[in-house]
Motif scaffolding. Sequence first.
Motif, mmCIF file in Angstrom:
data_model
loop_
_atom_site.group_PDB
_atom_site.id
_atom_site.type_symbol
_atom_site.label_atom_id
_atom_site.label_comp_id
_atom_site.label_asym_id
_atom_site.label_seq_id
_atom_site.Cartn_x
_atom_site.Cartn_y
_atom_site.Cartn_z
ATOM 1 N N UNK A 62 3.488 -14.548 4.708
ATOM 2 C CA UNK A 62 3.275 -13.142 5.085
ATOM 3 C C UNK A 62 4.304 -12.236 4.422
ATOM 4 N N UNK A 63 5.562 -12.686 4.386
ATOM 5 C CA UNK A 63 6.628 -11.887 3.780
ATOM 6 C C UNK A 63 6.342 -11.640 2.300
ATOM 7 N N UNK A 64 5.842 -12.653 1.624
ATOM 8 C CA UNK A 64 5.518 -12.515 0.202
ATOM 9 C C UNK A 64 4.425 -11.469 -0.011
ATOM 10 N N UNK A 65 3.450 -11.446 0.889
ATOM 11 C CA UNK A 65 2.375 -10.444 0.803
ATOM 12 C C UNK A 65 2.943 -9.037 1.008
ATOM 13 N N UNK A 66 3.865 -8.906 1.981
ATOM 14 C CA UNK A 66 4.469 -7.598 2.258
ATOM 15 C C UNK A 66 5.319 -7.132 1.083
ATOM 16 N N UNK A 67 6.090 -8.037 0.478
ATOM 17 C CA UNK A 67 6.930 -7.673 -0.665
ATOM 18 C C UNK A 67 6.077 -7.171 -1.821
ATOM 19 N N UNK A 68 4.970 -7.886 -2.083
ATOM 20 C CA UNK A 68 4.058 -7.445 -3.145
ATOM 21 C C UNK A 68 3.453 -6.086 -2.792
ATOM 22 N N UNK A 69 3.115 -5.912 -1.513
ATOM 23 C CA UNK A 69 2.539 -4.649 -1.076
ATOM 24 C C UNK A 69 3.531 -3.510 -1.133
ATOM 25 N N UNK A 70 4.811 -3.821 -0.899
ATOM 26 C CA UNK A 70 5.848 -2.783 -0.955
ATOM 27 C C UNK A 70 5.936 -2.190 -2.351
ATOM 28 N N UNK A 71 5.778 -3.039 -3.362
ATOM 29 C CA UNK A 71 5.780 -2.547 -4.745
ATOM 30 C C UNK A 71 4.650 -1.563 -4.991
ATOM 31 N N UNK A 72 3.479 -1.861 -4.448
ATOM 32 C CA UNK A 72 2.334 -0.956 -4.606
ATOM 33 C C UNK A 72 2.538 0.313 -3.786
ATOM 34 N N UNK A 73 3.156 0.167 -2.605
ATOM 35 C CA UNK A 73 3.406 1.331 -1.763
ATOM 36 C C UNK A 73 4.362 2.302 -2.444
ATOM 37 N N UNK A 74 5.378 1.777 -3.108
ATOM 38 C CA UNK A 74 6.338 2.619 -3.832
ATOM 39 C C UNK A 74 5.632 3.421 -4.931
ATOM 40 N N UNK A 75 4.603 2.822 -5.491
ATOM 41 C CA UNK A 75 3.828 3.505 -6.527
ATOM 42 C C UNK A 75 2.772 4.445 -5.946
ATOM 43 N N UNK A 76 2.744 4.548 -4.625
ATOM 44 C CA UNK A 76 1.792 5.441 -3.975
ATOM 45 C C UNK A 76 0.425 4.849 -3.761
ATOM 46 N N UNK A 77 0.329 3.528 -3.844
ATOM 47 C CA UNK A 77 -0.964 2.861 -3.664
ATOM 48 C C UNK A 77 -0.972 2.072 -2.354
ATOM 49 N N UNK A 78 -1.920 2.406 -1.491
ATOM 50 C CA UNK A 78 -2.082 1.667 -0.237
ATOM 51 C C UNK A 78 -3.477 1.048 -0.274
ATOM 52 N N UNK A 79 -3.670 0.143 -1.204
ATOM 53 C CA UNK A 79 -4.998 -0.413 -1.456
ATOM 54 C C UNK A 79 -5.076 -1.917 -1.228
ATOM 55 N N UNK A 80 -4.035 -2.499 -0.639
ATOM 56 C CA UNK A 80 -4.057 -3.930 -0.339
ATOM 57 C C UNK A 80 -3.546 -4.154 1.089
ATOM 58 N N UNK A 81 -3.810 -5.349 1.608
ATOM 59 C CA UNK A 81 -3.312 -5.700 2.941
ATOM 60 C C UNK A 81 -1.790 -5.637 2.976
ATOM 61 N N UNK A 82 -1.152 -6.105 1.902
ATOM 62 C CA UNK A 82 0.304 -6.096 1.829
ATOM 63 C C UNK A 82 0.882 -4.689 1.851
ATOM 64 N N UNK A 83 0.260 -3.775 1.120
ATOM 65 C CA UNK A 83 0.746 -2.401 1.081
ATOM 66 C C UNK A 83 0.595 -1.736 2.442
ATOM 67 N N UNK A 84 -0.511 -2.017 3.115
ATOM 68 C CA UNK A 84 -0.745 -1.440 4.440
ATOM 69 C C UNK A 84 0.239 -2.015 5.452
ATOM 70 N N UNK A 85 0.502 -3.316 5.370
ATOM 71 C CA UNK A 85 1.488 -3.943 6.249
ATOM 72 C C UNK A 85 2.883 -3.376 5.995
ATOM 73 N N UNK A 86 3.219 -3.181 4.713
ATOM 74 C CA UNK A 86 4.538 -2.637 4.365
ATOM 75 C C UNK A 86 4.721 -1.252 4.970
ATOM 76 N N UNK A 87 3.686 -0.410 4.867
ATOM 77 C CA UNK A 87 3.749 0.929 5.442
ATOM 78 C C UNK A 87 3.862 0.851 6.970
ATOM 79 N N UNK A 88 3.107 -0.044 7.582
ATOM 80 C CA UNK A 88 3.140 -0.202 9.037
ATOM 81 C C UNK A 88 4.512 -0.672 9.513
#
Length: 267
Positions: A62-88
């Motif tokens: 799960x942590x690996x998914x969040x880390x990958x999502x955090x990278x997308x979130x920093x770029x302004x993309x909330x288009x994956x489960x990881x990015x949504x979890x990171x924002x949450x």
Amino acid sequence: MALTHLLILALIQGVTEFLPISSSGHLILLPNLTGMADQGQALDVAVHVGTLFAVILYFWSDVRVVIAGLGRLIKGRIDTQGAFWALSLIIATVPVILFGLALNLSGYNDLLRSTAVIGWTMLVFGIVLYWADQTGTAEKRAAHWGLKDAVIMGLCQAIALIPGTSRSGITITAGRKLGYDRESAARLSMLMSIPTIMASGLLLGLDVVQAADMSIARDAGIAAVFAFLAALVALTLMMRLLKSVSFTPYVIYRVILGVILLVIAYT
């Protein structure tokens, strides 16, 4: 500090950090009830770091998914489960940081470290956990975690800064009442602990670094290793037991301990 004292501190922190029975409450009770010397901030940071690595290792997928999502979130993309979890997770962590700073700056943090306060919070929030676990539905899974639920669970997590409440306990309580099954509620609670422990460790660590010496560093290293091992065992057992057992055993423990502490405090 004696090795046995370090071992006791590490075991208490490691076992109670992720079980819904309050690690901070138990750490405060140790010197209050036994007369042992207060462990100090350096060891508080050390045992928290140990439990942090345990939860990261156990939930690495799960942590690996969040880390990958955090990278997308920093770029302004909330288009994956990881990015949504990171924002949450970010949203859920903000209340505890703000409330923690308010307690530290106001001085109320020290006033809450009493046996009576821990007794009441153990008892009351234990009963609330039982109510939520028995009445909550189980139609949601961790993948359904939304921003509204993150806000609610984050606000509840902030309340856990009151000793005896239990960070994992109150977030699991919120998760169950929001409709998550037991395993998913615990899983989300553990993921929420990662940025929270990081934030508290950083806050305490800034003060510790200035006064650190080699003996403190040695004790801290030993305590961190013991806490890591204890937390990993506790996490593994709890997550396995949740497949067949409710949170009632933890509730019973909380209620009994709460009553005992109140008797001690008021007599």
